[in-house]
Design a protein around this motif. Structure first.
Motif, PDB file in Angstrom:
ATOM      1  N   HIS A 104       0.841  -1.204   0.000  1.00 18.27           N
ATOM      2  CA  HIS A 104       0.000   0.000   0.000  1.00 18.27           C
ATOM      3  C   HIS A 104       0.881   1.262   0.000  1.00 18.27           C
ATOM      4  CE1 HIS A 104      -3.617   2.335   1.575  1.00 18.27           C
ATOM      5  NE2 HIS A 104      -2.615   3.145   1.888  1.00 18.27           N
ATOM      6  N   HIS A 108       1.765   4.798  -2.721  1.00 13.33           N
ATOM      7  CA  HIS A 108       1.868   6.241  -2.429  1.00 13.33           C
ATOM      8  C   HIS A 108       3.236   6.785  -2.850  1.00 13.33           C
ATOM      9  CE1 HIS A 108      -1.918   6.408  -0.412  1.00 13.33           C
ATOM     10  NE2 HIS A 108      -1.550   5.758   0.674  1.00 13.33           N
ATOM     11  N   GLU A 127      -5.965   6.996  -1.634  1.00 17.02           N
ATOM     12  CA  GLU A 127      -6.100   5.851  -0.724  1.00 17.02           C
ATOM     13  C   GLU A 127      -6.803   4.695  -1.427  1.00 17.02           C
ATOM     14  OE1 GLU A 127      -4.431   5.575   1.780  1.00 17.02           O
ATOM     15  OE2 GLU A 127      -3.880   7.655   2.147  1.00 17.02           O
TER      16      GLU A 127
HETATM   17 ZN   LIG Z   1      -2.563   5.179   2.376  1.00 15.19          ZN
END
Ligand SMILES: [Zn+2]
Length: 360
Positions: A104, A108, A127
Motif C-alpha cells: 500500500h 503512495h 487511498e
Molecule cells: Zn494510504
C-alpha cells in the motif's frame, strides 16, 4: 527473470531517523533502500517482491519507476515515523511500513514521484488506488462496503481538503470499494488517464478531470455506486508468470530449495519464523484426481487455489486448499484452477524438495 540488485551488505552502519545512531540491517535493491528495525529479517524473495511492486505500480500508471525509495521497515519505524495507530505511511523522507502495509505505502511513494509528496491528488482516490493495488503476492486485498447506507460517501470524501485528520480509518473501505467500482466499470485506461491528469494531480480542478474521463460528475458517480449491488472485490496477484510450472503430459515435476537467500523465498513470518517459497503456479484445465508426492526431509507444502472455473457441479473439497507434510503422498481432488505451490521451511535452514503431481 529477477531484476538485478546492488547489495551493499546486510549490516552497514547507518544513522537512524528517530532513535539515535544504531546498527541496522540495510538492503539496497534496484528501486529501494530498506532499513530494518526491531531485529527484523527479510528474505531475498520478500525484497524482490517489494521491488517488483514499484515496477508494477509504475507500469500501471505508465511512468518510469522513481529513484530509490527509502523504506523504514518494522513496527517501531512505523510508530516513530507515522504516529498514532497508523499501520504505515509514506512521507517525503520515505516509506514507513511492515509486511502488512508495504505494498500500500509503495503505491503512495510511486505517486509522490508525480508531484510533491503529500500534495498529489486527493485522499479519496489516492487511498483507494493504494488499497486496490496493494493486492499483490502475499497480500490479498478484499474490498467490501455497504454503499447504500453510507454517510461519508465518495462525493463528500472527494471534496475533503488535503491534510491530516480529515480522512478517518473508516473511510478506507469506502475509498477502496469506490476505486474498485471505478476500475471495473470504466477500465484501467480511463482510470489512469484521470489519475495522471494535471487537473486532478494538482488538485485544482479534479471535478473537471473526473467528468472528462468518466463522463459523469462525482455526485452522479456517487449515486451510481450506491445503487450498484454491494459487490465484494478481491484484488490478488499471487503468481509470478516467470515462475509458471508446466505440465509434461499428465505429470508435473518441480524440485527446488526453500532458502531465505534465494530470490523466490519470502519471510520470515509467524512464531516459528517460517520462510516460504512463493509465486510458483500451475494450471489445471479440467478437474482431476491428482496424486501428489512431496519428497522432502521436513517442511510443509500447500496448494492454494487462485483462479477457478466453478461450474457448481463439484464437491467443495475440489476447491479447498491442500496440505502435505514432507515425505507424504496423497491423492487429491483438484478443481480446474490455477494453483499456487507454497513450500514452508525454517529460517536459517535450507530445505530441498521435489513435488511430483500425476493426473490420475
Ligand atoms: Zn494510504
Amino acid at each position: 527473470m529477477s531484476p538485478p540488485r546492488r547489495w551493499i551488505g546486510h549490516w552497514a552502519v547507518l544513522g537512524c531517523v528517530a532513535c539515535g545512531d544504531a546498527e541496522r540491517p540495510r538492503y539496497v535493491t534496484e528501486h529501494l533502500d530498506v532499513e530494518l528495525y526491531d531485529g527484523e529479517v527479510l528474505c531475498d524473495g520478500s525484497l524482490e517482491i517489494m521491488d517488483a511492486q514499484v515496477e508494477r505500480v509504475s507500469a500501471f500508471l505508465g511512468i518510469d519507476p522513481p529513484p530509490q525509495i527509502s523504506v523504514f521497515y518494522g513496527h517501531s519505524a512505523v510508530k516513530d515515523g507515522c504516529g498514532g495507530t497508523w499501520g504505515g505511511c509514506a512521507r517525503a523522507s520515505g516509506v514507513y511500513a511492515t509486511s502488512a502495509s508495504i505494498f500500500h505505502e509503495l503505491v503512495h511513494a510511486v505517486r509522490h514521484s508525480q508531484g510533491k509528496p503529500g500534495s498529489v491528488g486527493s485522499w479519496l482516490f489516492e487511498e483507494g488506488l493504494a488499497e486496490v493495488l496493494s493486492g499483490f503476492r502475499w497480500h490479498l486485498q478484499s474490498e467490501l462496503a455497504l454503499p447504500s447506507t453510507l454517510e461519508r460517501g465518495p462525493a463528500m470524501l472527494a471534496a475533503l481538503p488535503r491534510g491530516e485528520g480529515k480522512f478517518v480509518p473508516e473511510d478506507y473501505p469506502t475509498a477502496g470499494h469506490f476505486m474498485s467500482w471505478l476500475r471495473t466499470t470504466y477500465g484501467d485506461a480511463a482510470l489512469v488517464a484521470f489519475l495522471n491528469d494535471p487537473r486532478y494531480l494538482g488538485g485544482d480542478a479534479y471535478e473537471e478531470a473526473f467528468a472528462a474521463h468518466f463522463g459523469l460528475s462525482i455526485a452522479e458517480a456517487d449515486s451510481a455506486w450506491r445503487s450498484a449491488a454491494a459487490t465484494e472485490y478481491l484484488w490478488s496477484e499471487p503468481c509470478d508468470p516467470a515462475r509458471a510450472l508446466p505440465w509434461t503430459g499428465s505429470t508435473l515435476e518441480f524440485s527446488d530449495t526453500v532458502d531465505c537467500e534465494a530470490p523466490h523465498t519470502t519471510g520470515p513470518a509467524g512464531e516459528i519464523d517460517a520462510v516460504t517459497l512463493r509465486s510458483h503456479c500451475f494450471t489445471l484445465a479440467q478437474p482431476k484426481m491428482v496424486r501428489a508426492e512431496f519428497e522432502a526431509g521436513g517442511g510443509r507444502l500447500r496448494l492454494m487455489p487462485v483462479d477457478c472455473v466453478d461450474t457448481g457441479e463439484l464437491a467443495p473439497e475440489y476447491y479447498d486448499y491442500k496440505r502435505l507434510k514432507g515425505g507424504e503422498t496423497q491423492e487429491l481432488p483438484l478443481a480446474a484452477c490455477t494453483w499456487e505451490v507454497q513450500v514452508d521451511g525454517i529460517a536459517g535452514l535450507t530445505l530441498d524438495f521435489m513435488l511430483r503431481l500425476t493426473q490420475l
